[in-house]
Design a protein around this motif. Structure first.
Motif, PDB file in Angstrom:
ATOM      1  N   PRO A   1      37.050  68.647  36.495  1.00 42.91           N
ATOM      2  CA  PRO A   1      37.058  67.487  35.922  1.00 42.91           C
ATOM      3  C   PRO A   1      37.761  66.334  36.690  1.00 42.91           C
ATOM      4  O   PRO A   1      38.301  66.504  37.876  1.00 42.91           O
ATOM      5  CB  PRO A   1      38.037  67.755  34.726  1.00 42.91           C
ATOM      6  N   VAL A   2      37.749  65.017  36.040  1.00 46.37           N
ATOM      7  CA  VAL A   2      38.537  64.075  36.992  1.00 46.37           C
ATOM      8  C   VAL A   2      39.630  63.455  35.931  1.00 46.37           C
ATOM      9  O   VAL A   2      39.582  63.842  34.611  1.00 46.37           O
ATOM     10  CB  VAL A   2      37.473  62.835  37.123  1.00 46.37           C
ATOM     11  N   ALA A   3      40.444  62.697  36.394  1.00 50.89           N
ATOM     12  CA  ALA A   3      41.528  62.128  35.672  1.00 50.89           C
ATOM     13  C   ALA A   3      41.027  61.335  34.277  1.00 50.89           C
ATOM     14  O   ALA A   3      39.881  60.666  34.542  1.00 50.89           O
ATOM     15  CB  ALA A   3      42.297  60.977  36.440  1.00 50.89           C
ATOM     16  N   PHE A   4      41.381  61.626  33.197  1.00 53.36           N
ATOM     17  CA  PHE A   4      41.185  60.776  31.989  1.00 53.36           C
ATOM     18  C   PHE A   4      40.185  61.768  31.147  1.00 53.36           C
ATOM     19  O   PHE A   4      39.819  61.474  30.225  1.00 53.36           O
ATOM     20  CB  PHE A   4      40.870  59.326  31.946  1.00 53.36           C
TER      21      PHE A   4
ATOM     22  N   GLY B   1      32.263  77.627  21.275  1.00 50.24           N
ATOM     23  CA  GLY B   1      31.063  76.955  21.582  1.00 50.24           C
ATOM     24  C   GLY B   1      31.233  75.547  22.204  1.00 50.24           C
ATOM     25  O   GLY B   1      30.431  74.869  22.384  1.00 50.24           O
ATOM     26  N   ARG B   2      32.371  75.172  22.415  1.00 52.26           N
ATOM     27  CA  ARG B   2      33.002  73.980  22.802  1.00 52.26           C
ATOM     28  C   ARG B   2      32.896  73.855  24.587  1.00 52.26           C
ATOM     29  O   ARG B   2      33.035  74.801  25.012  1.00 52.26           O
ATOM     30  CB  ARG B   2      34.632  73.574  22.644  1.00 52.26           C
ATOM     31  N   PRO B   3      32.295  72.910  24.791  1.00 53.46           N
ATOM     32  CA  PRO B   3      32.195  72.656  26.388  1.00 53.46           C
ATOM     33  C   PRO B   3      33.559  72.637  26.981  1.00 53.46           C
ATOM     34  O   PRO B   3      34.371  72.009  26.487  1.00 53.46           O
ATOM     35  CB  PRO B   3      31.206  71.493  26.733  1.00 53.46           C
ATOM     36  N   THR B   4      33.517  72.934  28.218  1.00 55.54           N
ATOM     37  CA  THR B   4      34.991  73.036  28.918  1.00 55.54           C
ATOM     38  C   THR B   4      35.530  71.609  29.107  1.00 55.54           C
ATOM     39  O   THR B   4      36.778  71.275  28.806  1.00 55.54           O
ATOM     40  CB  THR B   4      35.011  73.561  30.466  1.00 55.54           C
ATOM     41  N   ILE B   5      34.633  70.557  29.463  1.00 52.92           N
ATOM     42  CA  ILE B   5      35.056  69.131  29.550  1.00 52.92           C
ATOM     43  C   ILE B   5      34.403  68.654  28.286  1.00 52.92           C
ATOM     44  O   ILE B   5      33.197  68.552  28.082  1.00 52.92           O
ATOM     45  CB  ILE B   5      34.545  68.530  30.671  1.00 52.92           C
TER      46      ILE B   5
END
Length: 132
Positions: free
Chosen positions: A2-5, A107-111
């Motif tokens: 992931p990236v910031a925010f 079932g949620r995506p990581t990001i």
């Protein structure tokens, strides 16, 4: 990584259990991603780490400026949140980017989503208030 925010689902460690992953994935806000070159058994690997801010649905637990609230329907949708959420700007951890901490429970995506530009601006202003 992931990236910031970005908003990620994280098994955030509970204070009473040290650095062990928490029991459930919760939304956390990414402050900053890192990579580090690590040698394991003679081979070099790039290992990712993520500095994340604790999030909870208990929105009355942290008031501004310590708590950054996401309760607008459009903002929740952008972040991949289903319920009102508060991020405790004073509680953050640097964790390895791995399935041990970051997973797709329920079932949620990581990001799950990302702060909008307006949210990022509001967050930066709120952080300035904390630094006074």
């Amino acid at each position: 990584m992931p990236v910031a925010f970005d908003v990620v689902w994280c098994k955030y460690p509970q204070l009473q259990h040290g650095q062990d992953p928490g029991p459930v994935a919760r939304p956390c806000l990414v402050r900053k991603p890192y990579t580090h070159l690590t040698t394991i058994k003679g081979k070099e690997y790039t290992v990712g780490y993520v500095d994340v801010i604790y999030g909870t649905k208990w929105v009355d637990k942290f008031t501004p400026p310590q708590g950054f609230h996401v309760d607008d329907a459009a903002e929740k949708k952008a972040c991949g949140l289903k319920v009102d959420t508060v991020f405790d700007l004073l509680d953050h951890e640097i964790l390895p980017w791995s399935l041990t901490y970051f997973s797709n429970d329920n079932g949620r995506p990581t990001i799950g989503g990302r702060f909008t530009g307006a949210m990022q601006t509001r967050l930066k202003e709120q952080v300035k208030l904390l630094q006074r």
